[in-house]
Scaffold this motif. Structure first.
Motif, PDB file in Angstrom:
ATOM      1  N   ASN B  25      46.028  42.364   8.291  1.00 18.48           N
ATOM      2  CA  ASN B  25      46.132  43.688   8.875  1.00 18.48           C
ATOM      3  C   ASN B  25      44.781  44.402   8.855  1.00 18.48           C
ATOM      4  O   ASN B  25      44.365  45.015   9.838  1.00 18.48           O
ATOM      5  N   ARG B  26      44.078  44.296   7.703  1.00 13.45           N
ATOM      6  CA  ARG B  26      42.816  45.028   7.582  1.00 13.45           C
ATOM      7  C   ARG B  26      41.773  44.464   8.535  1.00 13.45           C
ATOM      8  O   ARG B  26      41.064  45.212   9.200  1.00 13.45           O
ATOM      9  N   ALA B  27      41.697  43.143   8.613  1.00 18.16           N
ATOM     10  CA  ALA B  27      40.725  42.532   9.532  1.00 18.16           C
ATOM     11  C   ALA B  27      40.989  42.992  10.961  1.00 18.16           C
ATOM     12  O   ALA B  27      40.054  43.286  11.713  1.00 18.16           O
ATOM     13  N   ASP B  28      42.273  43.068  11.327  1.00 21.92           N
ATOM     14  CA  ASP B  28      42.624  43.530  12.665  1.00 21.92           C
ATOM     15  C   ASP B  28      42.133  44.947  12.900  1.00 21.92           C
ATOM     16  O   ASP B  28      41.612  45.267  13.972  1.00 21.92           O
ATOM     17  N   HIS B  29      42.319  45.791  11.892  1.00 23.38           N
ATOM     18  CA  HIS B  29      41.926  47.189  12.085  1.00 23.38           C
ATOM     19  C   HIS B  29      40.415  47.347  12.159  1.00 23.38           C
ATOM     20  O   HIS B  29      39.917  48.137  12.957  1.00 23.38           O
ATOM     21  N   VAL B  30      39.707  46.566  11.351  1.00 24.41           N
ATOM     22  CA  VAL B  30      38.241  46.622  11.417  1.00 24.41           C
ATOM     23  C   VAL B  30      37.773  46.196  12.800  1.00 24.41           C
ATOM     24  O   VAL B  30      36.960  46.860  13.449  1.00 24.41           O
ATOM     25  N   LYS B  31      38.340  45.076  13.285  1.00 25.03           N
ATOM     26  CA  LYS B  31      37.958  44.588  14.609  1.00 25.03           C
ATOM     27  C   LYS B  31      38.281  45.619  15.678  1.00 25.03           C
ATOM     28  O   LYS B  31      37.516  45.817  16.620  1.00 25.03           O
ATOM     29  N   PHE B  32      39.431  46.267  15.515  1.00 21.72           N
ATOM     30  CA  PHE B  32      39.832  47.269  16.503  1.00 21.72           C
ATOM     31  C   PHE B  32      38.838  48.438  16.531  1.00 21.72           C
ATOM     32  O   PHE B  32      38.447  48.899  17.610  1.00 21.72           O
ATOM     33  N   LEU B  33      38.428  48.873  15.332  1.00 23.25           N
ATOM     34  CA  LEU B  33      37.483  50.003  15.290  1.00 23.25           C
ATOM     35  C   LEU B  33      36.148  49.620  15.922  1.00 23.25           C
ATOM     36  O   LEU B  33      35.545  50.405  16.658  1.00 23.25           O
ATOM     37  N   ILE B  34      35.698  48.397  15.640  1.00 26.77           N
ATOM     38  CA  ILE B  34      34.445  47.940  16.255  1.00 26.77           C
ATOM     39  C   ILE B  34      34.595  47.909  17.775  1.00 26.77           C
ATOM     40  O   ILE B  34      33.716  48.359  18.515  1.00 26.77           O
ATOM     41  N   PHE B  35      35.732  47.400  18.223  1.00 26.87           N
ATOM     42  CA  PHE B  35      35.990  47.331  19.664  1.00 26.87           C
ATOM     43  C   PHE B  35      35.931  48.731  20.283  1.00 26.87           C
ATOM     44  O   PHE B  35      35.257  48.950  21.292  1.00 26.87           O
ATOM     45  N   ALA B  36      36.639  49.673  19.633  1.00 25.40           N
ATOM     46  CA  ALA B  36      36.687  51.039  20.174  1.00 25.40           C
ATOM     47  C   ALA B  36      35.285  51.638  20.251  1.00 25.40           C
ATOM     48  O   ALA B  36      34.906  52.232  21.273  1.00 25.40           O
ATOM     49  N   ALA B  37      34.514  51.438  19.180  1.00 26.99           N
ATOM     50  CA  ALA B  37      33.159  51.992  19.160  1.00 26.99           C
ATOM     51  C   ALA B  37      32.320  51.353  20.263  1.00 26.99           C
ATOM     52  O   ALA B  37      31.573  52.035  20.980  1.00 26.99           O
ATOM     53  N   ALA B  38      32.445  50.036  20.421  1.00 25.56           N
ATOM     54  CA  ALA B  38      31.654  49.342  21.441  1.00 25.56           C
ATOM     55  C   ALA B  38      32.016  49.829  22.842  1.00 25.56           C
ATOM     56  O   ALA B  38      31.147  50.015  23.691  1.00 25.56           O
ATOM     57  N   VAL B  39      33.310  50.061  23.078  1.00 26.61           N
ATOM     58  CA  VAL B  39      33.733  50.517  24.409  1.00 26.61           C
ATOM     59  C   VAL B  39      33.179  51.910  24.691  1.00 26.61           C
ATOM     60  O   VAL B  39      32.640  52.181  25.770  1.00 26.61           O
ATOM     61  N   LEU B  40      33.292  52.790  23.697  1.00 24.59           N
ATOM     62  CA  LEU B  40      32.868  54.172  23.928  1.00 24.59           C
ATOM     63  C   LEU B  40      31.351  54.302  24.082  1.00 24.59           C
ATOM     64  O   LEU B  40      30.866  55.222  24.737  1.00 24.59           O
ATOM     65  N   VAL B 204      39.205  55.337  27.050  1.00 23.05           N
ATOM     66  CA  VAL B 204      40.285  55.653  26.120  1.00 23.05           C
ATOM     67  C   VAL B 204      41.536  54.850  26.496  1.00 23.05           C
ATOM     68  O   VAL B 204      42.221  54.291  25.627  1.00 23.05           O
ATOM     69  N   ALA B 205      41.803  54.750  27.800  1.00 20.90           N
ATOM     70  CA  ALA B 205      42.948  53.951  28.239  1.00 20.90           C
ATOM     71  C   ALA B 205      42.778  52.493  27.817  1.00 20.90           C
ATOM     72  O   ALA B 205      43.726  51.856  27.346  1.00 20.90           O
ATOM     73  N   LEU B 206      41.562  51.961  27.946  1.00 28.04           N
ATOM     74  CA  LEU B 206      41.301  50.573  27.549  1.00 28.04           C
ATOM     75  C   LEU B 206      41.543  50.382  26.051  1.00 28.04           C
ATOM     76  O   LEU B 206      42.148  49.399  25.624  1.00 28.04           O
ATOM     77  N   ILE B 207      41.077  51.346  25.260  1.00 25.19           N
ATOM     78  CA  ILE B 207      41.226  51.228  23.806  1.00 25.19           C
ATOM     79  C   ILE B 207      42.706  51.248  23.426  1.00 25.19           C
ATOM     80  O   ILE B 207      43.171  50.436  22.619  1.00 25.19           O
ATOM     81  N   LEU B 208      43.464  52.154  24.042  1.00 24.12           N
ATOM     82  CA  LEU B 208      44.903  52.207  23.759  1.00 24.12           C
ATOM     83  C   LEU B 208      45.587  50.928  24.244  1.00 24.12           C
ATOM     84  O   LEU B 208      46.464  50.383  23.559  1.00 24.12           O
ATOM     85  N   ALA B 209      45.170  50.434  25.411  1.00 24.46           N
ATOM     86  CA  ALA B 209      45.757  49.211  25.964  1.00 24.46           C
ATOM     87  C   ALA B 209      45.491  48.033  25.033  1.00 24.46           C
ATOM     88  O   ALA B 209      46.365  47.192  24.796  1.00 24.46           O
ATOM     89  N   TYR B 210      44.274  48.001  24.478  1.00 24.39           N
ATOM     90  CA  TYR B 210      43.912  46.924  23.552  1.00 24.39           C
ATOM     91  C   TYR B 210      44.758  47.025  22.284  1.00 24.39           C
ATOM     92  O   TYR B 210      45.259  46.024  21.766  1.00 24.39           O
ATOM     93  N   TYR B 211      44.924  48.258  21.784  1.00 29.03           N
ATOM     94  CA  TYR B 211      45.685  48.429  20.550  1.00 29.03           C
ATOM     95  C   TYR B 211      47.132  47.979  20.749  1.00 29.03           C
ATOM     96  O   TYR B 211      47.694  47.290  19.900  1.00 29.03           O
ATOM     97  N   LEU B 212      47.725  48.354  21.876  1.00 32.78           N
ATOM     98  CA  LEU B 212      49.103  47.931  22.149  1.00 32.78           C
ATOM     99  C   LEU B 212      49.181  46.401  22.228  1.00 32.78           C
ATOM    100  O   LEU B 212      50.099  45.793  21.670  1.00 32.78           O
TER     101      LEU B 212
END
Lengths: 251, 387
Positions: B25-40, B204-212
């Motif tokens: 779970n934690r690895a997923d969340h770290v990756k997600f945060l990196i993804f979000a930061a990279a997109v923005l 923002v839509a991409l980040i939410l889409a990725y999270y889902l």
């Protein structure tokens, strides 16, 4: 008490009568083997139990409920699990996942949209899957890809996938086909061990060692009909069986 | 630790008994945060490669969403649809109609886009999923081409045919009140969504889409989809009714496409039938395979790579080429121009084709396979050094 009752089942393929007025009664808790030469109709009969084929005439009743016209997943949900001639497993998934999936089917039914929770938070299902893997002796490989297993281990995994559902009836279609002697013996041991759980089992098998070791009752099929039924001893000495198998070579 | 496939004994003892194939779970969340930061921050880190302008980064985000959704059907469930552009187009039309009839606010437009994509996917999926394999693919292709041709011809009252659906001065826009002079622009509760602000909506839509998609992949539903891909026969005999699962996957991916389509209308409020053409459906297949189907990040990478190269290579023309080879002797320079010319400009699809072949032959798992190979090698080098 009968758990599975087959009455007057006929099945034609074109002009060929694959099953001809087959009657069969499986007692609850029994290990019942169906033997017979190639083309006798054993697999056809089994396919009529799981919804893959529908008989032309006759009835198949499981626990007092007809199995005809019901789709395979509903028959499984009713408590019938099946092992195939060639192990049918999820080759791309890990062993734990392979066993978790049937456990989920058992817990959640045929369809449930849970797309938000994480699988690994479902501790009940995971622990059950791990325990069954331990039981069949695959615990140390639980994170391996199922596709990388040996034939014998794949069979064990498939058995685990059935056992995790605590089926009422387990159908085994040539569980040792294509296996080495060692794998066959290991499978016999495993089947004997799970025999202690009291799951009713129907075994189709060519290997007579397997049949005579495991079965309480044996039914013999030839050319689409049941020609004999009895204990292993009765079957061994039945002249009709010898004729069907050996073409009457024995006196 | 990545999603290692076969755990070595030491590996296993170090890890709690989580299910393989799903990172912690934690690895997923770290990756997600990196993804979000990279997109923005795309407008910043993409500027050295000349890709940091609104039009292009918007495309990265929009096609990223499209590909993530496509991957839920193709990568997870194993059903190859050749008609997903139909849902993209429907999403665009729904959004533009929302702009014309209701309001220039993008929220209703996006909701209608998602809804329209989902409903349309439900209809097409219900029929197409009666078959699998190549027959399924052909059915989806046929439906999408049918939609494309309908949008061009008999549905002209809805789609405005060849011209495409556009904003007009006489549009009612019942929620917006009296219009000023000129055409209004799209907005998010009053904030105009053009240029970079349009990009941030898409991001923002991409980040939410990725999270889902991440949640779906790790959920029992996602595992069921992967099992269907692996062995559908076994699934039936395991007690799963696979039809509603595949239909749900199809509808979800249709909704992703509808969202992507509506975002295209958000950043540029018009919709044309060519969005539904089979080439557009094929493009998302290429994106997903190029990036790595079945992975979370792969489809986004594939979408970015294809849109980036399309932008770079299609911009070359004869003048640019002859300037590039100016330094060579006259004859040799002309030869080089002739050699390179088929691969650029309108011919950039040739480059895409070559790139695609190279990836499929040498990295069947797409760019993500390359990434995990390199990561594996680095880890081995590091453990050699410490060990």
């Amino acid at each position: 008490m009968a758990i599975l009752d087959v009455r007057d089942v006929c099945k034609d393929f074109g002009g060929l009568r694959a099953l001809n007025r087959v009657n069969l009664t499986i007692r609850e808790g029994a290990v019942h083997a169906i033997i017979g030469p190639n083309g006798a109709g054993k697999s056809t009969l089994l396919n009529c139990f799981v919804g893959r084929l529908t008989p032309d005439t006759g009835t198949v009743t499981f626990n007092g409920k007809s199995l005809l016209g019901i789709r395979p997943h509903e028959i499984n949900q009713a408590g019938v699990a099946r092992v195939f001639q060639t192990p049918e497993i999820f080759a791309d998934l890990s062993l734990v996942e392979n066993v978790t999936i049937p456990a989920l089917a058992k817990r959640d039914g045929g369809f449930r949209m849970d797309l938000w929770s994480r699988v690994d938070t479902h501790a009940d299902v995971r622990d059950h899957a791990e325990a069954v893997l331990e039981d069949v002796g695959l615990a140390d490989k639980r994170h391996a890809h199922a596709g990388s297993l040996s034939r014998g281990d794949k069979r064990r995994l498939e058995l685990a996938m059935c056992l995790v559902q605590d089926p009422k009836l387990l159908l085994l279609d040539e569980p040792t086909a294509g296996m080495s002697r060692a794998d066959t013996n290991a499978t016999i041991d495993l089947l004997q061990r799970i025999g202690e759980r009291g799951i009713t089992k129907i075994v189709i098998e060519h290997d007579m060692t397997v049949v005579f070791t495991l079965a309480h009752t044996i039914s013999v099929m030839a050319q689409g009909t049941m020609i004999a039924e009895g204990t292993p001893e009765e079957i061994k000495s039945n002249p009709k069986v010898q004729e069907a198998y050996l073409g009457g070579a024995h006196p | 630790m990545s999603t290692a496939t076969i755990g070595s004994p030491s590996d296993r003892s170090a890890r709690s008994p989580t299910i393989a194939g799903s990172a912690s779970n934690r690895a997923d969340h770290v990756k997600f945060l990196i993804f979000a930061a990279a997109v923005l921050t795309m407008p910043i880190w993409l500027s050295p490669v000349g890709a940091a302008y609104p039009d292009l980064v918007q495309k990265f985000a929009i096609y990223g969403i499209f590909a993530i959704g496509f991957n839920i059907l193709f990568g997870l469930t194993g059903y190859l649809s050749f008609g997903h552009a139909a849902f993209l187009g429907v999403g665009s039309y729904a959004a533009v109609w929302s702009f014309k009839l209701l309001t220039m606010n993008i929220v209703p437009a996006m909701l209608f886009g998602v809804l329209a994509g989902g409903v349309f996917a439900l209809l097409i999926g219900y029929v197409s999923l009666r078959r699998s394999g190549i027959y399924f693919s052909i059915l989806t292709l046929a439906f999408a081409q049918m939609s494309y041709n309908l949008a061009y011809s008999v549905l002209t009252p809805i789609t405005n045919g060849e011209t495409g659906l556009q904003l007009a001065h006489g549009d009612p826009r019942v929620l917006d009140g009296p219009a000023g002079a000129g055409l209004p622009s799209t907005n998010l509760f009053g904030v105009e969504t053009v240029g970079y602000s349009g990009f941030y909506v898409c991001a923002v839509a991409l980040i939410l889409a990725y999270y889902l998609a991440l949640r779906i992949t790790r959920s029992p539903f996602g595992m069921t989809l992967r099992a269907i891909k692996s062995n559908q026969n076994r699934m039936n005999y395991t007690g799963f009714n696979t039809r509603p699962y595949t239909l749900a996957a199809f509808v979800i991916s249709g909704m992703y496409a509808g969202l992507a389509g509506s975002l295209m209308a958000v950043v540029d409020p018009l919709a044309g039938a060519e969005r539904m053409q089979w080439t557009a459906s094929g493009e998302v297949v290429l994106m997903t395979i190029l990036g790595g189907s079945g992975t979370l990040l792969g489809p986004v990478l594939g979408a970015g790579i294809i849109k980036y190269f399309e932008n770079i290579f299609s911009a070359f023309n004869d003048q640019v080429l002859s300037r590039m080879f100016d330094f060579l002797p006259a004859g040799l320079g002309d030869l080089m121009v002739d050699l390179v010319q088929p691969f650029v400009g309108d011919g950039w699809h040739l480059t895409l084709g070559v790139l695609f072949m190279l990836i499929v032959i040498f990295l069947p798992g797409g760019v993500m396979e390359g990434v995990s190979r390199v990561a594996g090698r680095l880890r081995r080098v590091r453990s050699d050094r410490t060990g």
